[in-house]
Design a protein around this motif. Structure first.
Motif, PDB file in Angstrom:
ATOM      1  N   GLU A  49       0.817  -1.541   0.089  1.00  4.34           N
ATOM      2  CA  GLU A  49      -0.111  -0.053  -0.324  1.00  4.34           C
ATOM      3  C   GLU A  49       1.011   1.270  -0.025  1.00  4.34           C
ATOM      4  OE1 GLU A  49      -0.089  -2.109   2.045  1.00  4.34           O
ATOM      5  OE2 GLU A  49      -1.536  -3.461   2.063  1.00  4.34           O
ATOM      6  N   HIS A  54       2.417   1.544  -3.149  1.00  2.00           N
ATOM      7  CA  HIS A  54       1.522   2.391  -4.468  1.00  2.00           C
ATOM      8  C   HIS A  54       0.798   3.972  -3.890  1.00  2.00           C
ATOM      9  CE1 HIS A  54      -3.010   3.587  -5.723  1.00  2.00           C
ATOM     10  NE2 HIS A  54      -2.735   2.998  -6.548  1.00  2.00           N
ATOM     11  N   ARG A  55       1.104   4.385  -3.140  1.00  2.71           N
ATOM     12  CA  ARG A  55       1.032   6.171  -2.434  1.00  2.71           C
ATOM     13  C   ARG A  55       2.312   6.814  -2.828  1.00  2.71           C
ATOM     14  NH1 ARG A  55      -0.250   4.133   2.660  1.00  2.71           N
ATOM     15  NH2 ARG A  55       1.307   4.419   3.555  1.00  2.71           N
ATOM     16  N   GLU A  68       1.920   6.766  -6.667  1.00  4.68           N
ATOM     17  CA  GLU A  68       0.967   7.890  -7.014  1.00  4.68           C
ATOM     18  C   GLU A  68       1.161   9.440  -6.597  1.00  4.68           C
ATOM     19  OE1 GLU A  68      -3.782   7.215  -6.758  1.00  4.68           O
ATOM     20  OE2 GLU A  68      -2.512   7.153  -4.903  1.00  4.68           O
ATOM     21  N   GLN A  69       2.140   9.961  -5.600  1.00  4.22           N
ATOM     22  CA  GLN A  69       2.174  10.839  -5.054  1.00  4.22           C
ATOM     23  C   GLN A  69       3.049  11.674  -6.325  1.00  4.22           C
ATOM     24  OE1 GLN A  69       1.268  13.058  -3.105  1.00  4.22           O
ATOM     25  NE2 GLN A  69       0.063  12.403  -1.407  1.00  4.22           N
ATOM     26  N   ALA A  81       0.990  -2.901  -7.107  1.00  4.56           N
ATOM     27  CA  ALA A  81       0.960  -1.784  -6.610  1.00  4.56           C
ATOM     28  C   ALA A  81       1.120  -0.747  -7.378  1.00  4.56           C
ATOM     29  CB  ALA A  81       1.863  -1.455  -5.385  1.00  4.56           C
ATOM     30  N   ASP A 126       0.120   0.338 -11.083  1.00  2.00           N
ATOM     31  CA  ASP A 126      -1.579   1.474 -10.552  1.00  2.00           C
ATOM     32  C   ASP A 126      -1.651   2.455  -9.466  1.00  2.00           C
ATOM     33  OD1 ASP A 126      -2.986  -1.704 -11.256  1.00  2.00           O
ATOM     34  OD2 ASP A 126      -3.581  -2.096  -9.397  1.00  2.00           O
ATOM     35  N   GLY A 127      -0.517   2.488  -9.550  1.00  5.46           N
ATOM     36  CA  GLY A 127       0.200   4.090  -8.680  1.00  5.46           C
ATOM     37  C   GLY A 127       0.825   4.922 -10.017  1.00  5.46           C
TER      38      GLY A 127
END
Length: 319
Positions: free
Chosen positions: A117, A120-121, A124-125, A156, A159-160
């Motif tokens: 998780e 992913h964050r 993404e950021q 992850a 998808d990020g």
């Protein structure tokens, strides 16, 4: 097919990137990881690891350079990634594979593979902070202790927003011990839609062929194999094109070693430069018996003038 020079902390710096990319066959390279935490790093910190930012983020041979960041704070990584792009980074890479204990203890590198998780964050950021035209990529291992979570980690990252994933086919606990589990690279490619690059235990053209046969990866990244045999990328590119594979001789390599030494003298202190040269020679001994002789000659030598004389003498003898 793309062949990349792997980032290796304390080894593949701008000096070695310069000489290796001039040998040929390398399509792109990556900086040593740039650790960021808690604050926005100053420009000189990025230039320290990526002097090529002064030359359009390319080595002297024109090979593109990617900037690699390491950390665990999504916001901090995003801010530093955006700044790196302002400085000229054409691609941002994120390190989730470093196995070093000191790095893992500070929540960097492979330890983050325990937290998909968070992976992913982070991606993404960073993806949100970086201009849309600049790719964000990631490098991972198969896991920390086992590859059981490798597929989740790869998902992850993809998808990020990672546009490409380099997979070092070993876990953190495996370190650099053979074998590399290339079959997992193929499994990862099956569950993500982004390109997956194979990395780990490619020392020869035959290793590359076996890796491709096992995992199906078109693109590869090579670290120690290229440091130990500087023309390995050129050999593989020739084999891929169906051309004759011609190996570089020691007499052809020695002038490149001499150039490396001159660059080391320019950029390092007289105390640091000899150790840097010996570090590379130690790896060259894996491929060249002559490197062993030179390494033994220089093993206890610390005087830079004496080292330069010995290399120059041996070079002239080889010529």
């Amino acid at each position: 097919m793309q062949i990349a020079l792997a980032p290796m902390e304390g080894l593949v710096d701008d000096i070695l990137r310069d000489v290796l990319t001039q040998v040929g066959g390398i399509d792109w390279c990556v900086t040593e990881f740039i650790r960021v935490s808690e604050r926005l790093m100053p420009a000189h910190y990025f230039y320290k690891y990526a002097s090529e930012l002064h030359t359009d983020a390319k080595t002297a041979a024109g090979v593109p350079l990617r900037l690699q960041l390491l950390g665990s704070d999504p916001v901090c990584l995003a801010e530093n990634a955006a700044f790196a792009c302002e400085l000229g980074a054409p691609v941002l890479d994120l390190n989730f594979g470093c196995p070093a204990k000191t790095v893992n203890r500070s929540r960097g590198g492979a330890i983050l593979l325990k937290e998909p998780e968070l992976l992913h964050r982070i991606v993404e950021q960073v993806r949100r902070a970086v201009p849309a035209h600049i790719p964000v990529t990631a490098k991972m291992r198969l896991g920390y202790e086992s590859p059981e979570g490798a597929l989740d980690c790869a998902r992850a990252l993809a998808d990020g927003g990672a546009e490409q994933i380099v997979v070092h086919a070993r876990t953190k606990v495996d370190g650099y011990k053979p074998p590399a589990h290339w079959e997992w690279i193929g499994r990862i490619q099956e569950v993500v839609k982004v390109p997956v690059v194979a990395n780990g235990e490619i020392w020869t053209v035959d290793d590359w062929r076996r890796c491709r046969e096992i995992c199906g990866a078109r693109d590869i990244m090579i670290g120690r194999g290229l440091v130990a045999r500087p023309d390995l990328a050129r050999q593989i590119a020739a084999a891929e094109a169906g051309e004759e594979v011609v190996e570089m001789t020691w007499s052809e390599l020695l002038p490149i070693v001499h150039v490396f030494w001159l660059h080391a003298l320019e950029k390092m202190t007289p105390i640091q430069a000899p150790g840097r040269l010996k570090q590379w020679l130690a790896l060259l001994t894996k491929s060249y018996p002559e490197a062993t002789e030179l390494f033994n000659t220089l093993r206890r030598e610390t005087d830079c003038q004496r080292i330069g004389h010995l290399i120059g003498f041996i070079r002239s003898e080889a010529a």
